[in-house]
Scaffold this motif. Sequence first.
Motif, PDB file in Angstrom:
ATOM      1  N   ALA A  72      -8.414  -4.322   5.909  1.00  0.00           N
ATOM      2  CA  ALA A  72      -7.284  -3.643   6.542  1.00  0.00           C
ATOM      3  C   ALA A  72      -5.953  -4.099   5.968  1.00  0.00           C
ATOM      4  O   ALA A  72      -4.916  -3.495   6.265  1.00  0.00           O
ATOM      5  N   ILE A  73      -5.962  -5.147   5.152  1.00  0.00           N
ATOM      6  CA  ILE A  73      -4.729  -5.713   4.596  1.00  0.00           C
ATOM      7  C   ILE A  73      -4.464  -5.098   3.227  1.00  0.00           C
ATOM      8  O   ILE A  73      -5.287  -5.241   2.315  1.00  0.00           O
ATOM      9  N   PRO A  74      -3.335  -4.428   3.033  1.00  0.00           N
ATOM     10  CA  PRO A  74      -3.041  -3.839   1.726  1.00  0.00           C
ATOM     11  C   PRO A  74      -2.880  -4.927   0.669  1.00  0.00           C
ATOM     12  O   PRO A  74      -2.166  -5.910   0.891  1.00  0.00           O
ATOM     13  N   PRO A  75      -3.535  -4.796  -0.479  1.00  0.00           N
ATOM     14  CA  PRO A  75      -3.411  -5.816  -1.522  1.00  0.00           C
ATOM     15  C   PRO A  75      -2.102  -5.708  -2.281  1.00  0.00           C
ATOM     16  O   PRO A  75      -1.486  -4.638  -2.358  1.00  0.00           O
ATOM     17  N   SER A  76      -1.672  -6.837  -2.830  1.00  0.00           N
ATOM     18  CA  SER A  76      -0.483  -6.907  -3.691  1.00  0.00           C
ATOM     19  C   SER A  76       0.769  -6.375  -3.006  1.00  0.00           C
ATOM     20  O   SER A  76       1.597  -5.703  -3.611  1.00  0.00           O
ATOM     21  N   ARG A  77       0.920  -6.710  -1.706  1.00  0.00           N
ATOM     22  CA  ARG A  77       2.100  -6.278  -0.952  1.00  0.00           C
ATOM     23  C   ARG A  77       2.823  -7.441  -0.294  1.00  0.00           C
ATOM     24  O   ARG A  77       3.688  -7.242   0.539  1.00  0.00           O
ATOM     25  N   ALA A  84       7.815  -6.363  12.717  1.00  0.00           N
ATOM     26  CA  ALA A  84       7.830  -5.029  12.128  1.00  0.00           C
ATOM     27  C   ALA A  84       7.772  -5.177  10.616  1.00  0.00           C
ATOM     28  O   ALA A  84       8.543  -5.933  10.027  1.00  0.00           O
ATOM     29  N   LEU A  85       6.864  -4.454   9.996  1.00  0.00           N
ATOM     30  CA  LEU A  85       6.666  -4.554   8.553  1.00  0.00           C
ATOM     31  C   LEU A  85       6.897  -3.209   7.890  1.00  0.00           C
ATOM     32  O   LEU A  85       6.368  -2.184   8.339  1.00  0.00           O
ATOM     33  N   LEU A  86       7.683  -3.211   6.838  1.00  0.00           N
ATOM     34  CA  LEU A  86       7.742  -2.098   5.909  1.00  0.00           C
ATOM     35  C   LEU A  86       6.825  -2.453   4.746  1.00  0.00           C
ATOM     36  O   LEU A  86       7.017  -3.481   4.092  1.00  0.00           O
ATOM     37  N   VAL A  87       5.834  -1.616   4.502  1.00  0.00           N
ATOM     38  CA  VAL A  87       4.861  -1.866   3.436  1.00  0.00           C
ATOM     39  C   VAL A  87       5.000  -0.758   2.390  1.00  0.00           C
ATOM     40  O   VAL A  87       4.495   0.351   2.576  1.00  0.00           O
ATOM     41  N   PRO A  88       5.712  -1.018   1.298  1.00  0.00           N
ATOM     42  CA  PRO A  88       5.874   0.016   0.270  1.00  0.00           C
ATOM     43  C   PRO A  88       4.547   0.433  -0.342  1.00  0.00           C
ATOM     44  O   PRO A  88       3.587  -0.355  -0.399  1.00  0.00           O
ATOM     45  N   ASP A  89       4.500   1.673  -0.800  1.00  0.00           N
ATOM     46  CA  ASP A  89       3.312   2.132  -1.515  1.00  0.00           C
ATOM     47  C   ASP A  89       3.186   1.434  -2.867  1.00  0.00           C
ATOM     48  O   ASP A  89       2.076   1.244  -3.371  1.00  0.00           O
ATOM     49  N   ARG A  90       4.306   1.042  -3.452  1.00  0.00           N
ATOM     50  CA  ARG A  90       4.294   0.353  -4.735  1.00  0.00           C
ATOM     51  C   ARG A  90       3.803  -1.073  -4.566  1.00  0.00           C
ATOM     52  O   ARG A  90       4.216  -1.784  -3.651  1.00  0.00           O
ATOM     53  N   GLU A  91       2.919  -1.508  -5.458  1.00  0.00           N
ATOM     54  CA  GLU A  91       2.417  -2.874  -5.438  1.00  0.00           C
ATOM     55  C   GLU A  91       3.320  -3.786  -6.262  1.00  0.00           C
ATOM     56  O   GLU A  91       4.102  -3.331  -7.087  1.00  0.00           O
ATOM     57  N   SER A  92       3.194  -5.085  -6.013  1.00  0.00           N
ATOM     58  CA  SER A  92       3.906  -6.086  -6.799  1.00  0.00           C
ATOM     59  C   SER A  92       3.065  -7.349  -6.811  1.00  0.00           C
ATOM     60  O   SER A  92       2.610  -7.807  -5.763  1.00  0.00           O
TER      61      SER A  92
END
Length: 303
Positions: free
Chosen positions: A84-89, A164-172
């Motif tokens: 459930a955790i987005p990678p590289s964010r 509150a989290l903003l999770v961009p679609d772009r990875e880093s």
Amino acid sequence: MRVRVTVPATSANCGPGFDALGLALELYNEVELAEAEGVDVEIEGEGADRLPRDDENLVVRGARLVYQAAGRVFHGLRVRQVNAIPPSRGLGSSATAWLAGILGADALLGRALSSDGIMELAVAQEGHPDNLAAALHGGLAVICWDAEARAVLTLPVPPYLRFALLVPDRESSTAEARAALPASYSRADAVFNVGRTALLLAALARERWELLGAAMADRLHQPYREQALFPWLSRVTAAARAAGAHGVALSGAGPSVLAVAAEPRATAVAGAMRDAFGREGLTGRTLVLAADSRGARVTELPA
């Protein structure tokens, strides 16, 4: 024997606590492990389209470390990851994988490792202790992990605070974000961060939320990462504060942004960050999470 390891997401640094603070959050990767002949990895959820399913998988690599440390032959592993955790964010996804492999293999071999032993194995691979300590222990973890001291202390987080989290679609990648940092810092910047880190811990302990805005300021990593990688960061931060956030910071190495708010305001803060991000022509999602107080846990399952 089969085991399930549940590991929370984490947000490292919390602003000024570079490599020294980590916060566990109620968002989880679940990994099931069982001994097998050969490696068989199944992945569902976040990262399923690109995470390795062979010996290069971090869960498998973490498990192999435990077998080597125990002097046992590693024949293989059957792994099922539900992520459930987005990678590289900037949410500690690699730390969850290392810990899942290490904790799972330790359980399969009879649980011989101490928490410090688990940290030693994981830090040697991950390279920094903040996400690992928070994910392992839960809460707000304060970490000192170097050649002279090994210590992890956890502090409780008030249950009415939300993140509150903003999770961009772009990875880093963490490597990319660390490459943006200078080789040395001025005394003024070092003193600034020492003071802000101390203020952050004191403000949380005394529930002085009006001080979090100043306490989560940073001069060691955020300005450099904003300049090199995230030019939109200050505008998203300003939007979060205007919507009622107590404090805002880059989550770990980014690109996610973490805002601290009282529960009634957290959804509005998340929306304000998303809208500000959208005005930059960028896309992402938002999450509103509580702090996790338990840390990683292992459950034995029927074979």
